[in-house]
Scaffold this motif. Structure first.
Motif, PDB file in Angstrom:
ATOM      1  N   ILE A   1       0.844  -1.194   0.000  1.00  0.00           N
ATOM      2  CA  ILE A   1       0.000   0.000   0.000  1.00  0.00           C
ATOM      3  C   ILE A   1       0.881   1.245   0.000  1.00  0.00           C
ATOM      4  O   ILE A   1       0.636   2.206  -0.737  1.00  0.00           O
ATOM      5  CB  ILE A   1      -0.947   0.007   1.211  1.00  0.00           C
ATOM      6  CG1 ILE A   1      -1.840  -1.236   1.196  1.00  0.00           C
ATOM      7  CG2 ILE A   1      -1.813   1.268   1.210  1.00  0.00           C
ATOM      8  CD1 ILE A   1      -2.696  -1.396   2.432  1.00  0.00           C
ATOM      9  N   HIS A   2       1.935   1.222   0.810  1.00  0.00           N
ATOM     10  CA  HIS A   2       2.855   2.352   0.823  1.00  0.00           C
ATOM     11  C   HIS A   2       3.543   2.518  -0.533  1.00  0.00           C
ATOM     12  O   HIS A   2       3.739   3.641  -1.011  1.00  0.00           O
ATOM     13  CB  HIS A   2       3.912   2.161   1.911  1.00  0.00           C
ATOM     14  CG  HIS A   2       3.408   2.388   3.297  1.00  0.00           C
ATOM     15  ND1 HIS A   2       4.040   1.911   4.408  1.00  0.00           N
ATOM     16  CD2 HIS A   2       2.313   3.042   3.750  1.00  0.00           C
ATOM     17  CE1 HIS A   2       3.370   2.254   5.495  1.00  0.00           C
ATOM     18  NE2 HIS A   2       2.311   2.948   5.117  1.00  0.00           N
TER      19      HIS A   2
ATOM     20  N   GLU B   1       1.154   4.173  -2.920  1.00  0.00           N
ATOM     21  CA  GLU B   1       0.982   5.591  -2.591  1.00  0.00           C
ATOM     22  C   GLU B   1       2.213   6.412  -2.986  1.00  0.00           C
ATOM     23  O   GLU B   1       2.099   7.465  -3.626  1.00  0.00           O
ATOM     24  CB  GLU B   1       0.743   5.749  -1.086  1.00  0.00           C
ATOM     25  CG  GLU B   1      -0.596   5.242  -0.592  1.00  0.00           C
ATOM     26  CD  GLU B   1      -0.726   5.392   0.913  1.00  0.00           C
ATOM     27  OE1 GLU B   1      -1.853   5.611   1.379  1.00  0.00           O
ATOM     28  OE2 GLU B   1       0.294   5.296   1.627  1.00  0.00           O
ATOM     29  N   GLU B   2       3.394   5.955  -2.583  1.00  0.00           N
ATOM     30  CA  GLU B   2       4.623   6.716  -2.821  1.00  0.00           C
ATOM     31  C   GLU B   2       4.933   6.800  -4.313  1.00  0.00           C
ATOM     32  O   GLU B   2       5.377   7.848  -4.809  1.00  0.00           O
ATOM     33  CB  GLU B   2       5.780   6.082  -2.061  1.00  0.00           C
ATOM     34  CG  GLU B   2       5.639   6.201  -0.545  1.00  0.00           C
ATOM     35  CD  GLU B   2       6.710   5.436   0.200  1.00  0.00           C
ATOM     36  OE1 GLU B   2       7.746   5.116  -0.414  1.00  0.00           O
ATOM     37  OE2 GLU B   2       6.514   5.155   1.400  1.00  0.00           O
TER      38      GLU B   2
ATOM     39  N   LEU C   1       2.614   9.296  -5.861  1.00  0.00           N
ATOM     40  CA  LEU C   1       3.028  10.655  -5.523  1.00  0.00           C
ATOM     41  C   LEU C   1       4.166  11.122  -6.420  1.00  0.00           C
ATOM     42  O   LEU C   1       4.152  12.247  -6.938  1.00  0.00           O
ATOM     43  CB  LEU C   1       3.449  10.717  -4.053  1.00  0.00           C
ATOM     44  CG  LEU C   1       3.943  12.071  -3.525  1.00  0.00           C
ATOM     45  CD1 LEU C   1       2.879  13.147  -3.703  1.00  0.00           C
ATOM     46  CD2 LEU C   1       4.340  11.947  -2.060  1.00  0.00           C
TER      47      LEU C   1
ATOM     48  N   TRP D   1      -4.091   0.996  -7.989  1.00  0.00           N
ATOM     49  CA  TRP D   1      -3.903   1.951  -9.087  1.00  0.00           C
ATOM     50  C   TRP D   1      -5.064   1.958 -10.080  1.00  0.00           C
ATOM     51  O   TRP D   1      -5.331   2.980 -10.708  1.00  0.00           O
ATOM     52  CB  TRP D   1      -2.620   1.605  -9.845  1.00  0.00           C
ATOM     53  CG  TRP D   1      -1.369   2.144  -9.210  1.00  0.00           C
ATOM     54  CD1 TRP D   1      -1.274   2.960  -8.112  1.00  0.00           C
ATOM     55  CD2 TRP D   1      -0.028   1.910  -9.644  1.00  0.00           C
ATOM     56  NE1 TRP D   1       0.042   3.241  -7.843  1.00  0.00           N
ATOM     57  CE2 TRP D   1       0.826   2.614  -8.760  1.00  0.00           C
ATOM     58  CE3 TRP D   1       0.539   1.181 -10.680  1.00  0.00           C
ATOM     59  CZ2 TRP D   1       2.215   2.609  -8.895  1.00  0.00           C
ATOM     60  CZ3 TRP D   1       1.920   1.164 -10.820  1.00  0.00           C
ATOM     61  CH2 TRP D   1       2.747   1.873  -9.941  1.00  0.00           C
TER      62      TRP D   1
ATOM     63  N   LEU E   1      -7.157   4.966  -3.282  1.00  0.00           N
ATOM     64  CA  LEU E   1      -5.806   5.528  -3.294  1.00  0.00           C
ATOM     65  C   LEU E   1      -5.831   7.038  -3.499  1.00  0.00           C
ATOM     66  O   LEU E   1      -6.553   7.549  -4.353  1.00  0.00           O
ATOM     67  CB  LEU E   1      -4.991   4.874  -4.407  1.00  0.00           C
ATOM     68  CG  LEU E   1      -3.488   5.127  -4.377  1.00  0.00           C
ATOM     69  CD1 LEU E   1      -2.853   4.380  -3.206  1.00  0.00           C
ATOM     70  CD2 LEU E   1      -2.840   4.699  -5.693  1.00  0.00           C
TER      71      LEU E   1
ATOM     72  N   ARG F   1      -3.674   9.541  -6.961  1.00  0.00           N
ATOM     73  CA  ARG F   1      -3.664   8.521  -7.990  1.00  0.00           C
ATOM     74  C   ARG F   1      -2.618   8.879  -9.036  1.00  0.00           C
ATOM     75  O   ARG F   1      -2.317  10.055  -9.242  1.00  0.00           O
ATOM     76  CB  ARG F   1      -5.046   8.401  -8.649  1.00  0.00           C
ATOM     77  CG  ARG F   1      -6.182   8.137  -7.659  1.00  0.00           C
ATOM     78  CD  ARG F   1      -7.470   7.764  -8.355  1.00  0.00           C
ATOM     79  NE  ARG F   1      -7.371   6.440  -8.971  1.00  0.00           N
ATOM     80  CZ  ARG F   1      -7.514   5.302  -8.274  1.00  0.00           C
ATOM     81  NH1 ARG F   1      -7.756   5.333  -6.975  1.00  0.00           N
ATOM     82  NH2 ARG F   1      -7.416   4.139  -8.882  1.00  0.00           N
TER      83      ARG F   1
END
Length: 351
Positions: A84-85, A88-89, A92, A139, A159, A162
């Motif tokens: 999950i991290h 997300e990262e 970003l 995603w 998320l 995105r």
């Protein structure tokens, strides 16, 4: 053929951590200036072999210092992370860079790193596959929930942010062993073939991928990536001399050793799923100059290097990930000369 540069962020004796980061960020900026298509950064933990434990932090910084070049991971060791991290990262970085992220992922192999995280190396493949499922689910779906063997989302989640790229940033999976190549070709996921495999093995990997993907109904044209140690000099004689000088200046056993090997501590042999790599790291990385010259490295004068790259392109690779000397203690100005010479004398042949 596209060209990218590889950055291990190896810390040599006498260097501070900031010295290492400044060195490679300067080269990343130069790669963009010279017209390289992308850069890829390596993740490692707990020793000087590579000192970037979180690739997305470094790529976000690189995004602010560049404007065009693709920013890639090579690779994120998925079993060492919460997927999950990672989702997300990575999203970003894709947003901050304006859609320039390429996600290279793999199961990893260094038992020393897995031991440090308290994770069983024999679980690496299953963890990697499940983590990739989570990342792609987050995603590509507005809401997503996962309950698996190793990972769970708990509640249904959405998320944020995105990724900019649609449907998501390109994904490449580190693979050379026939089993792994076939596994991901059936899913249509392009491979990133590693530099420690011979030309023969990476060419076979590309052919296996293409044949398997075609049988599975995936369209042609996937961008397969191959990583190679790359060095070009004005003459073949100079390239051979420089190769000998590089090897004399670096102890290869610092990389190819039991700490790097995919070893099950209970047996002293290759961990489950890593039998293909049984001997690579336990032999201390000792290979002859002739073996490296003929079977491992893209090296020589411009004509010889162009011929080697043509072989890789014709095998089906569309992106050459160039390691210009991640384990060579080369002053930054000398490294810049190597990159400039390659860009001027080799890259135009594949424009």
């Amino acid at each position: 053929m596209k060209f990218s540069t590889f950055h291990l962020f190896h810390r040599f004796d006498g260097q501070s951590f900031k010295d290492v980061y400044d060195y490679h960020l300067e080269l990343i900026e130069l790669a963009e200036e010279l017209g390289f298509d992308g850069v890829r950064l390596a993740e490692h933990h707990f020793r000087d072999y590579g000192v970037v434990p979180n690739l997305f932090t470094m790529l976000a910084h690189a995004a602010a210092r560049t404007s065009r070049i693709r920013l890639g991971t090579g690779i994120v060791v998925l079993p060492l992370h919460d997927p999950i991290h990672v989702a997300e990262e990575a999203a970003l970085v894709d947003v901050l860079s304006g859609g320039r992220l390429d996600l290279g992922i793999g199961r990893g192999y260094q038992s020393f790193e897995f031991d440090g995280f308290g994770i069983d190396l024999a679980e690496a493949r299953d963890r990697c596959n499940e983590a990739l499922e989570v990342i792609l689910g987050l995603w590509t779906r507005e809401t997503y929930q996962h309950e698996g063997k190793f990972y769970r989302t708990g509640a249904e989640v959405s998320l944020a942010p995105r990724p900019v790229q649609d449907p998501h940033p390109p994904v490449h999976v580190a693979a050379v062993s026939p089993e792994t190549v076939t596994l991901y070709a059936e899913r249509g996921l392009p491979i990133l073939a590693d530099p420690a495999a011979t030309f023969r093995k990476v060419v076979q990997a590309a052919r296996t991928w293409q044949e398997t993907a075609a049988r599975a109904g995936h369209p042609p044209g996937a961008e397969l990536v191959v990583a190679r140690s790359v060095y070009v000099a004005p003459t073949v004689a100079q390239a051979r001399q420089d190769q000998a000088r590089f090897e004399a200046a670096f102890d290869r056993s610092r990389i190819f050793n039991e700490r790097s090997a995919p070893i099950d501590p209970a047996t002293g042999r290759a961990a489950q799923g890593f039998e293909y790599y049984q001997d690579r790291y336990l032999k201390g990385g000792t290979v002859s100059a002739d073996f490296r010259w003929e079977q491992l490295e893209v090296i020589g004068d411009p004509a010889r290097v162009i011929e080697q790259i043509t072989l890789l392109r014709d095998a089906g690779f569309a992106n050459l990930l160039c390691d210009f000397g991640s384990t060579r203690p080369m002053p930054v100005e000398e490294m810049k000369k190597v990159m400039r010479f390659f860009a001027a004398e080799v890259m135009p042949a594949f424009a």
